[in-house]
Design a protein around this motif. Structure first.
Motif, short mmCIF file in Angstrom:
data_model
loop_
_atom_site.label_atom_id
_atom_site.label_comp_id
_atom_site.label_asym_id
_atom_site.label_seq_id
_atom_site.Cartn_x
_atom_site.Cartn_y
_atom_site.Cartn_z
N ARG A 118 3.42 6.53 -11.70
CA ARG A 118 4.15 5.54 -12.06
C ARG A 118 3.22 4.28 -12.02
NH1 ARG A 118 7.84 8.20 -14.91
NH2 ARG A 118 9.59 8.98 -13.78
N PHE A 119 1.96 4.19 -11.97
CA PHE A 119 1.25 2.91 -11.90
C PHE A 119 1.48 2.04 -13.05
CE2 PHE A 119 -1.80 5.25 -9.19
CZ PHE A 119 -1.45 4.42 -8.10
N PRO A 120 1.95 2.43 -14.24
CA PRO A 120 2.23 1.48 -15.38
C PRO A 120 3.37 0.56 -15.20
CG PRO A 120 1.59 4.00 -16.39
CD PRO A 120 1.45 3.71 -14.84
N LEU A 121 4.13 1.09 -14.08
CA LEU A 121 5.39 0.31 -14.08
C LEU A 121 5.17 -0.93 -13.35
CD1 LEU A 121 7.83 3.18 -13.04
CD2 LEU A 121 7.77 1.91 -15.18
N LEU A 122 4.03 -1.20 -12.63
CA LEU A 122 3.58 -2.27 -11.56
C LEU A 122 4.21 -3.67 -12.26
CD1 LEU A 122 0.79 -1.08 -9.71
CD2 LEU A 122 2.61 -1.93 -8.84
N THR A 123 3.69 -3.69 -13.40
CA THR A 123 3.98 -5.25 -14.05
C THR A 123 5.69 -5.34 -14.33
OG1 THR A 123 1.96 -4.97 -15.47
CG2 THR A 123 3.56 -6.73 -15.93
N GLU A 124 6.27 -4.23 -14.61
CA GLU A 124 8.00 -4.43 -14.67
C GLU A 124 8.58 -4.61 -13.19
OE1 GLU A 124 11.40 -4.94 -16.29
OE2 GLU A 124 9.68 -4.87 -17.29
N ILE A 125 7.79 -3.74 -12.24
CA ILE A 125 8.18 -3.84 -10.73
C ILE A 125 8.01 -5.45 -10.34
CG2 ILE A 125 7.87 -3.06 -8.52
CD1 ILE A 125 7.13 -0.33 -9.58
N SER A 126 7.16 -5.81 -10.78
CA SER A 126 6.67 -7.43 -10.35
C SER A 126 7.83 -8.05 -10.79
CB SER A 126 5.36 -7.73 -10.53
OG SER A 126 5.04 -9.15 -10.06
N ALA A 127 8.12 -8.18 -12.21
CA ALA A 127 9.04 -8.80 -12.66
C ALA A 127 10.39 -8.77 -12.15
CB ALA A 127 9.13 -8.61 -14.26
N GLN A 128 10.97 -7.56 -11.77
CA GLN A 128 12.18 -7.45 -11.40
C GLN A 128 12.10 -7.91 -9.97
OE1 GLN A 128 14.10 -3.48 -12.12
NE2 GLN A 128 13.46 -3.52 -14.06
N PHE A 129 11.01 -7.71 -9.20
CA PHE A 129 11.16 -8.13 -7.69
C PHE A 129 11.37 -9.60 -7.83
CE2 PHE A 129 9.18 -9.74 -4.26
CZ PHE A 129 9.30 -9.02 -3.09
N LYS A 156 0.85 -1.31 -0.06
CA LYS A 156 -0.09 0.09 0.04
C LYS A 156 1.08 1.10 0.03
CE LYS A 156 -3.98 -2.14 2.24
NZ LYS A 156 -4.75 -2.28 3.38
N SER A 157 1.81 1.27 0.84
CA SER A 157 2.74 2.43 0.65
C SER A 157 3.57 2.52 -0.50
CB SER A 157 3.86 2.19 1.79
OG SER A 157 3.52 2.17 2.87
N LEU A 158 3.75 1.55 -1.42
CA LEU A 158 4.21 1.55 -2.62
C LEU A 158 3.53 2.12 -3.60
CD1 LEU A 158 6.59 0.91 -4.73
CD2 LEU A 158 5.52 -1.29 -4.79
N LEU A 159 2.19 1.65 -3.46
CA LEU A 159 1.11 2.19 -4.24
C LEU A 159 1.12 3.81 -4.20
CD1 LEU A 159 -1.80 -0.33 -4.10
CD2 LEU A 159 -0.44 0.10 -6.02
N ASP A 160 1.25 4.17 -2.85
CA ASP A 160 1.28 5.68 -2.62
C ASP A 160 2.21 6.41 -3.28
OD1 ASP A 160 -1.13 5.57 -1.02
OD2 ASP A 160 0.18 5.07 0.75
N VAL A 161 3.45 5.86 -3.22
CA VAL A 161 4.69 6.54 -3.82
C VAL A 161 4.60 6.32 -5.25
CG1 VAL A 161 7.09 6.21 -4.34
CG2 VAL A 161 6.18 5.77 -2.21
N LEU A 162 3.97 5.55 -6.04
CA LEU A 162 3.66 5.22 -7.31
C LEU A 162 2.78 6.25 -7.79
CD1 LEU A 162 3.71 1.23 -7.99
CD2 LEU A 162 5.66 3.08 -8.49
N ALA A 163 1.62 6.42 -7.09
CA ALA A 163 0.70 7.43 -7.29
C ALA A 163 1.25 8.85 -7.35
CB ALA A 163 -0.55 7.44 -6.20
N GLU A 164 1.91 9.18 -6.20
CA GLU A 164 2.43 10.57 -6.27
C GLU A 164 3.24 10.95 -7.26
OE1 GLU A 164 4.95 11.17 -2.60
OE2 GLU A 164 3.10 10.26 -1.44
N ASN A 165 3.94 9.88 -7.85
CA ASN A 165 4.93 9.86 -9.26
C ASN A 165 4.40 9.60 -10.66
OD1 ASN A 165 7.49 10.97 -7.58
ND2 ASN A 165 7.24 8.85 -6.86
#
Length: 178
Positions: free
Chosen positions: A86-97, A75-84
């Motif tokens: 950057r939601f479209p990065l979620l799929t790539e963030i998941s893959a890199q994670f 949820k904290s990550l979602l808040d940071v992504l929202a502020e910037n």
């Protein structure tokens, strides 16, 4: 604009470090996979692109859609992504994670394409040899591809071993044409 992988890397590393610190690698992996799948939906894509919805509302809605899979860190990550934005990065963030997680756990997902089905003994032998070569615990996924004619193609991350008849014929044709 920078590539998605370049933009996603710092977020994936931060999420991974938080997951390791909390001892929640699997929970984070599950949360990110769920959020990555959710973000791929056309309806959600339209929602996050809507300028009349605040960043906070977008983050809250995504967390609600993920349900129990979305832990406090996610949820904290979602808040940071929202502020910037950057939601479209979620799929790539998941893959890199997941790559960071596999490296940390010394595991590898290996896809073996074969012209014919492999017996349990063949799969065991292949798994053991790949585990030794890669110095990791190996999880095999077998796919049948009759277009290979014979042999196998093994993919483990960046490593590709093409020992198929089709691959050998292609190399022979290239050598003859040059």
């Amino acid at each position: 604009m920078a590539e998605l992988s370049t933009l996603a890397r710092p977020y994936a590393k931060a999420a991974f470090n938080a997951a390791v610190e909390a001892g929640e690698l699997s929970a984070w992996s599950s949360a990110l996979a769920t959020l990555g799948a959710i973000i791929g939906s056309d309806e959600v894509h339209q929602f996050i692109g809507n300028p009349s919805v605040t960043a906070s509302e977008k983050a809250t809605t995504l967390a609600q859609l993920a349900g129990d899979d979305c832990n406090e860190g996610a949820k904290s990550l979602l808040d940071v992504l929202a502020e910037n934005n950057r939601f479209p990065l979620l799929t790539e963030i998941s893959a890199q994670f997941d790559l960071l997680k596999a490296e940390h756990e010394k595991s590898a997902d290996v896809v073996v394409k074969s012209a014919f089905s492999l017996s349990d003994a063949q799969q065991k032998t292949l798994s053991d040899k790949l585990a030794k070569k890669l110095d990791r615990e190996v999880s095999l996924t077998i796919e049948i591809d009759t277009a290979l004619i014979g042999g196998v193609i093994i993919k483990a991350g960046d490593l590709v071993i093409d020992d198929s008849v089709r691959g050998k014929l292609s190399k022979l044709a290239d050598a003859m044409n040059s």
